[in-house]
Enzyme design. Structure first.
Site, mmCIF file in Angstrom:
data_model
loop_
_atom_site.group_PDB
_atom_site.id
_atom_site.type_symbol
_atom_site.label_atom_id
_atom_site.label_comp_id
_atom_site.label_asym_id
_atom_site.label_seq_id
_atom_site.Cartn_x
_atom_site.Cartn_y
_atom_site.Cartn_z
ATOM 1 N N SER A 235 0.783 2.362 11.768
ATOM 2 C CA SER A 235 -0.483 2.837 11.190
ATOM 3 C C SER A 235 -1.382 1.621 11.025
ATOM 4 O O SER A 235 -0.887 0.496 10.875
ATOM 5 C CB SER A 235 -0.221 3.454 9.815
ATOM 6 O OG SER A 235 -1.417 3.554 9.057
ATOM 7 N N TYR B 113 3.637 2.862 1.356
ATOM 8 C CA TYR B 113 3.385 3.280 2.746
ATOM 9 C C TYR B 113 2.962 2.080 3.587
ATOM 10 O O TYR B 113 3.489 1.835 4.676
ATOM 11 C CB TYR B 113 2.307 4.360 2.756
ATOM 12 C CG TYR B 113 1.968 4.906 4.126
ATOM 13 C CD1 TYR B 113 2.762 5.883 4.714
ATOM 14 C CD2 TYR B 113 0.861 4.441 4.840
ATOM 15 C CE1 TYR B 113 2.461 6.395 5.978
ATOM 16 C CE2 TYR B 113 0.547 4.940 6.095
ATOM 17 C CZ TYR B 113 1.351 5.919 6.658
ATOM 18 O OH TYR B 113 1.050 6.418 7.905
ATOM 19 N N LYS C 108 4.958 0.415 6.761
ATOM 20 C CA LYS C 108 4.383 0.356 8.109
ATOM 21 C C LYS C 108 4.225 -1.091 8.584
ATOM 22 O O LYS C 108 4.366 -1.388 9.773
ATOM 23 C CB LYS C 108 3.040 1.098 8.148
ATOM 24 C CG LYS C 108 3.170 2.619 7.936
ATOM 25 C CD LYS C 108 3.942 3.297 9.064
ATOM 26 C CE LYS C 108 3.894 4.821 8.960
ATOM 27 N NZ LYS C 108 4.619 5.493 10.046
HETATM 28 P P1 NAI Z 1 3.180 15.162 9.469
HETATM 29 O O1 NAI Z 1 3.647 15.274 8.043
HETATM 30 O O2 NAI Z 1 2.582 16.347 10.131
HETATM 31 O O3 NAI Z 1 4.385 14.678 10.392
HETATM 32 C C1 NAI Z 1 5.449 13.907 9.941
HETATM 33 C C2 NAI Z 1 6.704 14.459 10.541
HETATM 34 O O4 NAI Z 1 7.814 13.672 10.127
HETATM 35 C C3 NAI Z 1 6.968 15.902 10.068
HETATM 36 O O5 NAI Z 1 7.358 16.677 11.167
HETATM 37 C C4 NAI Z 1 8.079 15.719 9.062
HETATM 38 O O6 NAI Z 1 8.896 16.843 8.946
HETATM 39 C C5 NAI Z 1 8.823 14.539 9.683
HETATM 40 N N1 NAI Z 1 9.731 13.895 8.742
HETATM 41 C C6 NAI Z 1 9.465 13.399 7.515
HETATM 42 N N2 NAI Z 1 10.594 12.926 6.958
HETATM 43 C C7 NAI Z 1 11.587 13.122 7.875
HETATM 44 C C8 NAI Z 1 12.973 12.850 7.887
HETATM 45 N N3 NAI Z 1 13.604 12.301 6.826
HETATM 46 N N4 NAI Z 1 13.681 13.151 8.996
HETATM 47 C C9 NAI Z 1 13.072 13.720 10.065
HETATM 48 N N5 NAI Z 1 11.769 14.028 10.103
HETATM 49 C C10 NAI Z 1 11.038 13.725 9.003
HETATM 50 O O7 NAI Z 1 2.208 13.918 9.517
HETATM 51 P P2 NAI Z 1 1.517 13.173 10.746
HETATM 52 O O8 NAI Z 1 0.174 12.828 10.284
HETATM 53 O O9 NAI Z 1 1.672 13.923 11.999
HETATM 54 O O10 NAI Z 1 2.372 11.814 10.810
HETATM 55 C C11 NAI Z 1 3.213 11.451 11.896
HETATM 56 C C12 NAI Z 1 3.381 9.941 11.907
HETATM 57 O O11 NAI Z 1 2.129 9.351 12.184
HETATM 58 C C13 NAI Z 1 3.859 9.359 10.583
HETATM 59 O O12 NAI Z 1 4.759 8.300 10.837
HETATM 60 C C14 NAI Z 1 2.577 8.832 9.973
HETATM 61 O O13 NAI Z 1 2.817 7.780 9.068
HETATM 62 C C15 NAI Z 1 1.850 8.375 11.217
HETATM 63 N N6 NAI Z 1 0.411 8.226 11.076
HETATM 64 C C16 NAI Z 1 -0.382 9.328 10.827
HETATM 65 C C17 NAI Z 1 -1.755 9.166 10.722
HETATM 66 C C18 NAI Z 1 -2.676 10.314 10.452
HETATM 67 O O14 NAI Z 1 -3.843 10.070 10.207
HETATM 68 N N7 NAI Z 1 -2.247 11.567 10.521
HETATM 69 C C19 NAI Z 1 -2.369 7.838 10.869
HETATM 70 C C20 NAI Z 1 -1.442 6.766 11.148
HETATM 71 C C21 NAI Z 1 -0.108 6.979 11.253
#
Ligand code: NAI
Length: 255
Positions: free
Chosen positions: A146, A159, A163
């Site tokens: 991130s 967080y 990261k």
């Molecule tokens: P999201 O909450 O939709 O996706 C996160 C996913 O990780 C979900 O499917 C969740 O079930 C899964 N997850 C969480 N803990 C878990 C575990 N213990 N075991 C297996 N799966 C687990 O959120 P998003 O936004 O799609 O985030 C995805 C990645 O992108 C994350 O690493 C987040 O930090 C990163 N990110 C997101 C940004 C954004 O603006 N949406 C910006 C920068 C990075």
């Protein structure tokens, strides 16, 4: 505008593939020809998504995975290997965020964030690398970091630390695993609109945030496609230990 990549013959594991960026990236890689394993704790959700991709003609399977549980990680990687062959691409996407101020951050929250975003990513990367090495295939690991791993904001201390750790872990693993033909890189997205944050991003606070992004817009899921396909594919054969920032210029916003 899209980058064309041919990933046929590649086997991909995407963690946290039940929603948001992970689901989108799994679809992008499947549509580029890769066989994809969608891994998540919510198995019924990834099962439905894998079926939908199979209906489109892709090869996709659903795998249960909790990245904070080493036994679950080992089992998931073994399941991918048995169902699709040894993984050659890993997208380490599973992650959680928090909105606590540092003074109120509980030990439980801090631990959970680091256990998921940093330790979890490490154990999945290591299990996947071992499977690649055992099978004698190289591969590409893409860690989803991130911009908060490179600069800070308020209320994201754990967080941002997790990261930043993931960025340095990316470099350390790239160094150790180059001899095995495994490349390890990171994507550092800025604020990308997903179902989870859409409401916040359209609020007054979200609009103030948007005004500080040089391109004056939040990221769209599709903005990740080109950088992801680049890092996942052999087009980046000589790229390892790198971080690609995808943020509309947010990191270089004016002081
Ligand atoms: P999201 O909450 O939709 O996706 C996160 C996913 O990780 C979900 O499917 C969740 O079930 C899964 N997850 C969480 N803990 C878990 C575990 N213990 N075991 C297996 N799966 C687990 O959120 P998003 O936004 O799609 O985030 C995805 C990645 O992108 C994350 O690493 C987040 O930090 C990163 N990110 C997101 C940004 C954004 O603006 N949406 C910006 C920068 C990075």
């Amino acid at each position: 505008m899209s980058l064309r990549a041919d990933l046929s013959g590649k086997v991909v594991l995407v963690t946290g593939a039940s929603s948001g960026l992970g689901l989108h990236m799994a679809k992008t890689l499947a549509r580029a020809g890769a066989k994809v394993a969608l891994a998540a704790r919510r198995l019924e959700r990834v099962e439905a998504e894998a079926r939908a991709l199979a209906d489109e003609g892709a090869t996709a399977v659903a795998v249960p995975l909790d990245v904070t549980d080493p036994a679950s990680v080992e089992a998931a990687v073994a399941r991918v290997r048995d169902a699709l062959g040894p993984p050659t691409i890993l997208v380490n996407n599973a992650g959680i965020a928090h909105t606590d101020r540092a003074l109120e951050l509980t030990p439980e929250t801090f631990r959970e964030v680091v256990a998921t975003n940093l330790e979890g990513a490490f154990y999945v990367a290591r299990a996947t690398a071992r499977a690649m090495i055992e099978a004698g295939v190289g591969g590409s690991i893409v860690n989803v970091a991130s911009i908060l791993g490179l600069r800070v904001a308020g209320r994201v201390a754990a967080y941002a630390a997790s990261k930043a750790g993931l960025v340095r872990l990316t470099e350390a693993l790239a160094l150790e695993w180059a001899r095995h033909g495994i490349r390890v890189n990171a994507l550092a997205p800025g604020y990308v609109e997903t179902d989870l944050n859409r409401e916040f991003l359209s609020s007054e606070a979200g609009q103030a945030l948007r005004a500080r992004i040089p391109q004056r817009r939040f990221g769209r899921l599709e903005d990740l496609d080109g950088p992801l396909l680049l890092l996942a594919s052999d087009a980046s054969a000589y790229v390892t230990g790198a971080v690609i920032v995808v943020d509309g210029g947010h990191l270089v916003s004016s002081l």
